[in-house]
Design a protein around this motif. Structure first.
Motif, PDB file in Angstrom:
ATOM      1  N   PRO A   1       0.790  -1.240   0.000  1.00  0.00           N
ATOM      2  CA  PRO A   1       0.000   0.000   0.000  1.00  0.00           C
ATOM      3  C   PRO A   1       0.815   1.279   0.000  1.00  0.00           C
ATOM      4  CG  PRO A   1      -0.108  -1.097   2.136  1.00  0.00           C
ATOM      5  CD  PRO A   1       0.549  -2.064   1.197  1.00  0.00           C
ATOM      6  N   ARG A   2       2.014   1.257   0.558  1.00  0.00           N
ATOM      7  CA  ARG A   2       2.779   2.495   0.642  1.00  0.00           C
ATOM      8  C   ARG A   2       3.610   2.774  -0.613  1.00  0.00           C
ATOM      9  NH1 ARG A   2       5.544   2.440   6.658  1.00  0.00           N
ATOM     10  NH2 ARG A   2       3.630   2.427   7.899  1.00  0.00           N
ATOM     11  N   PHE A   3       3.631   1.852  -1.546  1.00  0.00           N
ATOM     12  CA  PHE A   3       4.586   1.974  -2.648  1.00  0.00           C
ATOM     13  C   PHE A   3       4.430   3.274  -3.432  1.00  0.00           C
ATOM     14  CE2 PHE A   3       5.431   1.275  -7.220  1.00  0.00           C
ATOM     15  CZ  PHE A   3       6.810   1.301  -7.133  1.00  0.00           C
ATOM     16  N   HIS A   4       3.204   3.604  -3.840  1.00  0.00           N
ATOM     17  CA  HIS A   4       3.010   4.766  -4.697  1.00  0.00           C
ATOM     18  C   HIS A   4       3.348   6.072  -3.974  1.00  0.00           C
ATOM     19  CE1 HIS A   4       1.363   2.332  -7.873  1.00  0.00           C
ATOM     20  NE2 HIS A   4       0.504   1.776  -7.029  1.00  0.00           N
ATOM     21  N   SER A   5       2.983   6.168  -2.687  1.00  0.00           N
ATOM     22  CA  SER A   5       3.328   7.388  -1.945  1.00  0.00           C
ATOM     23  C   SER A   5       4.835   7.487  -1.737  1.00  0.00           C
ATOM     24  CB  SER A   5       2.606   7.410  -0.594  1.00  0.00           C
ATOM     25  OG  SER A   5       2.959   6.292   0.192  1.00  0.00           O
ATOM     26  N   MET A   6       5.481   6.343  -1.471  1.00  0.00           N
ATOM     27  CA  MET A   6       6.931   6.344  -1.321  1.00  0.00           C
ATOM     28  C   MET A   6       7.605   6.707  -2.636  1.00  0.00           C
ATOM     29  SD  MET A   6       7.366   2.936   1.043  1.00  0.00           S
ATOM     30  CE  MET A   6       9.146   2.934   0.991  1.00  0.00           C
ATOM     31  N   ASP A   7       7.085   6.197  -3.742  1.00  0.00           N
ATOM     32  CA  ASP A   7       7.665   6.480  -5.057  1.00  0.00           C
ATOM     33  C   ASP A   7       7.599   7.976  -5.353  1.00  0.00           C
ATOM     34  OD1 ASP A   7       8.840   5.956  -7.499  1.00  0.00           O
ATOM     35  OD2 ASP A   7       6.920   5.601  -8.490  1.00  0.00           O
ATOM     36  N   ARG A   8       6.456   8.589  -5.068  1.00  0.00           N
ATOM     37  CA  ARG A   8       6.313  10.029  -5.312  1.00  0.00           C
ATOM     38  C   ARG A   8       7.258  10.837  -4.424  1.00  0.00           C
ATOM     39  NH1 ARG A   8       0.788   8.538  -5.547  1.00  0.00           N
ATOM     40  NH2 ARG A   8       0.514   9.124  -3.353  1.00  0.00           N
ATOM     41  N   ALA A   9       7.354  10.427  -3.152  1.00  0.00           N
ATOM     42  CA  ALA A   9       8.229  11.162  -2.230  1.00  0.00           C
ATOM     43  C   ALA A   9       9.695  11.021  -2.631  1.00  0.00           C
ATOM     44  CB  ALA A   9       8.025  10.642  -0.810  1.00  0.00           C
ATOM     45  N   ILE A  10      10.092   9.821  -3.053  1.00  0.00           N
ATOM     46  CA  ILE A  10      11.486   9.594  -3.464  1.00  0.00           C
ATOM     47  C   ILE A  10      11.800  10.389  -4.724  1.00  0.00           C
ATOM     48  CG2 ILE A  10      13.076   7.845  -4.367  1.00  0.00           C
ATOM     49  CD1 ILE A  10      11.756   5.880  -2.406  1.00  0.00           C
ATOM     50  N   ALA A  11      10.823  10.516  -5.635  1.00  0.00           N
ATOM     51  CA  ALA A  11      11.033  11.301  -6.849  1.00  0.00           C
ATOM     52  C   ALA A  11      11.331  12.767  -6.506  1.00  0.00           C
ATOM     53  CB  ALA A  11       9.810  11.208  -7.751  1.00  0.00           C
ATOM     54  N   LYS A  12      10.738  13.271  -5.410  1.00  0.00           N
ATOM     55  CA  LYS A  12      10.940  14.668  -5.021  1.00  0.00           C
ATOM     56  C   LYS A  12      12.182  14.848  -4.150  1.00  0.00           C
ATOM     57  CE  LYS A  12       6.002  15.847  -5.057  1.00  0.00           C
ATOM     58  NZ  LYS A  12       4.852  16.284  -4.232  1.00  0.00           N
ATOM     59  N   GLU A  13      12.361  13.956  -3.175  1.00  0.00           N
ATOM     60  CA  GLU A  13      13.406  14.138  -2.168  1.00  0.00           C
ATOM     61  C   GLU A  13      14.582  13.172  -2.314  1.00  0.00           C
ATOM     62  OE1 GLU A  13      13.459  16.591  -0.118  1.00  0.00           O
ATOM     63  OE2 GLU A  13      11.447  17.367  -0.459  1.00  0.00           O
TER      64      GLU A  13
ATOM     65  N   GLY B   1      14.404  -0.405  -6.125  1.00  0.00           N
ATOM     66  CA  GLY B   1      14.875  -0.604  -7.487  1.00  0.00           C
ATOM     67  C   GLY B   1      13.867  -0.180  -8.536  1.00  0.00           C
ATOM     68  N   LEU B   2      12.600  -0.048  -8.156  1.00  0.00           N
ATOM     69  CA  LEU B   2      11.554   0.386  -9.086  1.00  0.00           C
ATOM     70  C   LEU B   2      11.433   1.900  -9.162  1.00  0.00           C
ATOM     71  CD1 LEU B   2       8.715  -2.124  -8.112  1.00  0.00           C
ATOM     72  CD2 LEU B   2      10.460  -2.374  -9.891  1.00  0.00           C
ATOM     73  N   THR B   3      12.070   2.606  -8.246  1.00  0.00           N
ATOM     74  CA  THR B   3      11.970   4.060  -8.224  1.00  0.00           C
ATOM     75  C   THR B   3      13.059   4.668  -9.109  1.00  0.00           C
ATOM     76  OG1 THR B   3      13.462   4.381  -6.330  1.00  0.00           O
ATOM     77  CG2 THR B   3      11.141   3.902  -5.858  1.00  0.00           C
ATOM     78  N   ALA B   4      13.047   6.000  -9.194  1.00  0.00           N
ATOM     79  CA  ALA B   4      13.996   6.700 -10.060  1.00  0.00           C
ATOM     80  C   ALA B   4      15.280   7.100  -9.343  1.00  0.00           C
ATOM     81  CB  ALA B   4      13.335   7.948 -10.640  1.00  0.00           C
ATOM     82  N   ILE B   5      15.448   6.728  -8.088  1.00  0.00           N
ATOM     83  CA  ILE B   5      16.625   7.159  -7.341  1.00  0.00           C
ATOM     84  C   ILE B   5      17.898   6.559  -7.944  1.00  0.00           C
ATOM     85  CG2 ILE B   5      16.423   5.262  -5.669  1.00  0.00           C
ATOM     86  CD1 ILE B   5      17.520   7.197  -3.554  1.00  0.00           C
ATOM     87  N   PRO B   6      18.973   7.354  -8.112  1.00  0.00           N
ATOM     88  CA  PRO B   6      20.243   6.818  -8.607  1.00  0.00           C
ATOM     89  C   PRO B   6      20.825   5.785  -7.638  1.00  0.00           C
ATOM     90  CG  PRO B   6      20.206   9.207  -8.793  1.00  0.00           C
ATOM     91  CD  PRO B   6      19.011   8.823  -7.977  1.00  0.00           C
ATOM     92  N   PHE B   7      21.519   4.801  -8.192  1.00  0.00           N
ATOM     93  CA  PHE B   7      22.019   3.691  -7.389  1.00  0.00           C
ATOM     94  C   PHE B   7      22.910   4.156  -6.249  1.00  0.00           C
ATOM     95  CE2 PHE B   7      25.497   0.625  -6.632  1.00  0.00           C
ATOM     96  CZ  PHE B   7      24.764  -0.417  -6.080  1.00  0.00           C
ATOM     97  N   TRP B   8      23.877   5.020  -6.516  1.00  0.00           N
ATOM     98  CA  TRP B   8      24.830   5.404  -5.470  1.00  0.00           C
ATOM     99  C   TRP B   8      24.184   6.307  -4.423  1.00  0.00           C
ATOM    100  CZ3 TRP B   8      28.592   2.351  -4.829  1.00  0.00           C
ATOM    101  CH2 TRP B   8      29.193   1.713  -5.921  1.00  0.00           C
ATOM    102  N   HIS B   9      23.200   7.086  -4.793  1.00  0.00           N
ATOM    103  CA  HIS B   9      22.454   7.858  -3.794  1.00  0.00           C
ATOM    104  C   HIS B   9      21.710   6.903  -2.858  1.00  0.00           C
ATOM    105  CE1 HIS B   9      22.204  11.800  -6.371  1.00  0.00           C
ATOM    106  NE2 HIS B   9      23.438  11.330  -6.235  1.00  0.00           N
ATOM    107  N   TYR B  10      21.114   5.880  -3.457  1.00  0.00           N
ATOM    108  CA  TYR B  10      20.391   4.866  -2.671  1.00  0.00           C
ATOM    109  C   TYR B  10      21.323   4.138  -1.715  1.00  0.00           C
ATOM    110  CZ  TYR B  10      19.003  -0.058  -2.138  1.00  0.00           C
ATOM    111  OH  TYR B  10      18.779  -1.323  -1.662  1.00  0.00           O
ATOM    112  N   MET B  11      22.500   3.749  -2.189  1.00  0.00           N
ATOM    113  CA  MET B  11      23.432   3.003  -1.343  1.00  0.00           C
ATOM    114  C   MET B  11      23.922   3.858  -0.176  1.00  0.00           C
ATOM    115  SD  MET B  11      23.753  -0.146  -2.252  1.00  0.00           S
ATOM    116  CE  MET B  11      25.235  -0.569  -1.332  1.00  0.00           C
ATOM    117  N   ALA B  12      24.282   5.108  -0.458  1.00  0.00           N
ATOM    118  CA  ALA B  12      24.769   5.983   0.611  1.00  0.00           C
ATOM    119  C   ALA B  12      23.684   6.219   1.660  1.00  0.00           C
ATOM    120  CB  ALA B  12      25.238   7.313   0.028  1.00  0.00           C
ATOM    121  N   ALA B  13      22.456   6.483   1.216  1.00  0.00           N
ATOM    122  CA  ALA B  13      21.352   6.714   2.157  1.00  0.00           C
ATOM    123  C   ALA B  13      21.046   5.464   2.963  1.00  0.00           C
ATOM    124  CB  ALA B  13      20.109   7.160   1.390  1.00  0.00           C
TER     125      ALA B  13
END
Length: 236
Positions: free
Chosen positions: A126-138, A161-173
């Motif tokens: 259930p949280r996927f779409h809201s998380m996807d939108r938030a990750i796209a912004k922040e 992995g389904l979101t638009a976040i860059p890989f290295w940004h994701y790993m560091a966070a």
């Protein structure tokens, strides 16, 4: 002013009730295992086996942790056992290495190999779409905050992995966000090992107890702050 009855105010949803029942059952199973099975002997045997590999044992343990996470099994027992086996520094190194491996593999697998399959599974999350939108912004800020919240580690690796976040940004966070909680659990395991090694003086027990309480309090405070920030972003 109208006051709601306590029964209504503290009414549990069916999902929360099942979580509490599951937690109670897990604690009961753990108690029975320690009471009737040689669990501590098994842990000690494993500890000695892992220690014989020296520095390599830390990274072997981390690889095992990664595999367990990738197949979506609980990893908290391994986190505690890492501190018991390798001490605080070695245990934390093993766990963070395992987190890095699991996070990278699941993310890349989801993004490049099984995107369609994972996307279908996420339709029931259930949280996927809201998380996807938030990750796209922040981006990495939201990932870092969610890593400090009680969100399942294994499944969210695939989700990101389904979101638009860059890989290295994701790993560091991921590594920064998961560090505080794992410091606490590895330290608890290390304290358990020190306690099991033999009798200690009362002052040392007091010092260890105060350190544990302080560490837990700081970790919970950070988690609450992260939950509030995530809620403001619309993902909690």
């Amino acid at each position: 002013m109208r006051i709601e009855p306590l029964s209504k105010k503290f009414k549990l949803s069916s999902a929360q009730l099942w979580k509490l029942l599951g937690l109670g059952l897990a604690l009961l199973v753990l108690f029975l295992a320690v009471r009737f099975l040689p669990v501590l002997d098994w842990v000690e045997t494993f500890r000695l086996w892992a220690k014989q590999f020296g520095l390599a044992g830390i990274f072997i343990y981390g690889a095992v942790f990664a595999v367990v996470s990738i197949v979506l099994l609980p990893v908290l027992p391994l986190t505690l056992l890492a501190g018991f086996t390798f001490g605080f520094t070695g245990g934390l190194t093993a766990i963070m290495f395992g987190i890095a491996l699991a996070s990278a593999f699941s993310f890349l697998f989801s993004r490049y190999v099984a995107r369609a399959t994972v996307a279908r599974q996420m339709e029931n999350y259930p949280r996927f779409h809201s998380m996807d939108r938030a990750i796209a912004k922040e981006g990495w800020k939201i990932v870092g905050l969610l890593r400090m919240c009680p969100v399942p580690f294994g499944i969210t690796n695939y989700l990101y992995g389904l979101t638009a976040i860059p890989f290295w940004h994701y790993m560091a966070a991921t590594l920064v966000g998961m560090l505080p909680g794992n410091i606490m659990f590895v330290y608890l395991g290390a304290v358990g090992k020190r306690t099991a090694d033999g009798p200690r003086g009362p002052l040392e027990y007091v010092a260890l107890g105060l350190a544990v309480v302080a560490l837990v309090a700081v970790t919970l405070l950070l988690r609450r702050m992260a939950q509030r920030a995530a809620a403001k972003a619309g993902v909690a």
